[in-house]
Scaffold this active site. Structure first.
Site, mmCIF file in Angstrom:
data_model
loop_
_atom_site.group_PDB
_atom_site.id
_atom_site.type_symbol
_atom_site.label_atom_id
_atom_site.label_comp_id
_atom_site.label_asym_id
_atom_site.label_seq_id
_atom_site.Cartn_x
_atom_site.Cartn_y
_atom_site.Cartn_z
ATOM 1 N N SER A 151 34.330 -16.987 137.534
ATOM 2 C CA SER A 151 34.951 -16.796 136.227
ATOM 3 C C SER A 151 36.287 -16.061 136.356
ATOM 4 C CB SER A 151 33.980 -16.069 135.299
ATOM 5 O OG SER A 151 34.417 -16.105 133.968
ATOM 6 N N ASP A 231 27.845 -24.673 130.482
ATOM 7 C CA ASP A 231 28.616 -23.435 130.385
ATOM 8 C C ASP A 231 29.282 -23.353 129.011
ATOM 9 O OD1 ASP A 231 30.592 -21.403 130.637
ATOM 10 O OD2 ASP A 231 30.777 -21.782 132.791
ATOM 11 N N HIS A 264 26.847 -20.374 132.655
ATOM 12 C CA HIS A 264 27.916 -19.570 133.261
ATOM 13 C C HIS A 264 27.394 -18.415 134.111
ATOM 14 C CE1 HIS A 264 32.197 -18.619 133.409
ATOM 15 N NE2 HIS A 264 31.954 -17.353 133.140
#
Length: 285
Positions: A151, A231, A264
């Site tokens: 991320s 996600d 995620h």
């Protein structure tokens, strides 16, 4: 001058040692924490080393606790380093107000705008100070260093690998669900406007997709990205298609694998950790 390291804790793991450490950073100006997994091969000499950059709200403990990487690192003989994601206890007004900015969200750059420029120097800290500290105190081979992240940390891994390609600091790079075009998402705009001011030419120097467009095959052996299709941040914040387009322009080999049902979080990361460690092990031999 290399600072002294304080050992917080060390734990036997897959024949090696998972350690957590702290030191007084000369570049940040505050104490910084980081973790090191030294596999059993570290007892025999210098070994390949992989730097992991974590995402928003995470710290130096998140990766070693949640990612399940130690087993594969021991198999490949790779050392794993995970720094904290920002300075802590800065005393800056607003630094702990939002989960996606400030402490826990350093975005792996050197802030140039006040008041953030006083402490938020994560780029220099990682590339210069932490790297020197690891090489001096652990069995890390300075010529076999790779980088990956998740991320915000995926953004950091891609941008630092590209920004320091001419110095050949990082020999391999991969990412899990990276913020691939931060200039085009709310997370990036918020961080860049505060840390760097309003000059978007400065922003572009920390956007992996913009950086790649100015390069020509920086990593000939390829870049690896894994992305979950479940996600919730994919469409609004991550934009992997922007990085894919930039890689085509740069003639950069890139593998982006998209996985139905994965979100995620670290269940996703742990599911594909073995593949990323094998990718880096091959590149760092």
């Amino acid at each position: 001058m290399i600072s002294m390291i304080e050992t917080i804790s060390e734990h036997a793991s897959f024949g090696g040692t998972q350690g957590f450490y702290q030191h007084s950073s000369r570049l940040i100006g505050l104490p910084m924490k980081f973790s090191v997994y030294a596999p059993p091969q570290a007892k025999l000499g210098k070994i390949p080393t992989l730097l992991y950059l974590a995402g928003l709200t995470c710290n130096e403990e998140t990766f070693p606790i949640k990612a399940g990487a130690q087993k594969f690192a021991a198999e490949h003989g790779i050392m794993l380093i995970a720094p904290d994601t920002s300075p802590r206890k800065t005393g800056i007004e607003g630094a702990t107000t939002d989960w996606d900015f400030g402490e826990g969200a350093g975005f792996y750059l050197d802030a140039t705008a006040a008041p953030w420029s006083k402490y938020f120097r994560m780029e220099s800290y990682i590339v210069e100070e932490l790297r020197e500290l690891i090489i001096a105190n652990f069995a890390a081979d300075k010529d076999r260093l790779g980088i990956f992240g998740h991320s915000m940390g995926g953004h950091g891994a891609l941008t630092l690998a590209l920004r320091y390609r001419e110095r050949n600091i990082f020999k391999s790079v991969s990412a899990f669900a990276p913020i691939a075009a931060p200039m085009k998402c709310a997370w990036g705009e918020k961080a860049f406007s505060h840390y760097l001011g309003n000059d978007k030419t400065a922003w572009a120097k920390h956007d992996a997709s913009m950086l790649m467009r100015e390069m020509k095959t920086p990593f000939p052996h390829g870049i690896l990205i894994d992305q979950g299709l479940g996600d919730k941040f994919l469409d609004a914040q991550l934009h992997p298609h922007e990085f894919e387009s930039a890689c085509r322009m740069a003639n950069q080999p890139l593998t982006v694998e998209r996985h139905a049902g994965y979100d995620h979080g670290y269940y996703f990361i742990a599911s594909f950790m073995e593949k990323h460690l094998a990718f880096h092990a091959k590149a760092l031999k």
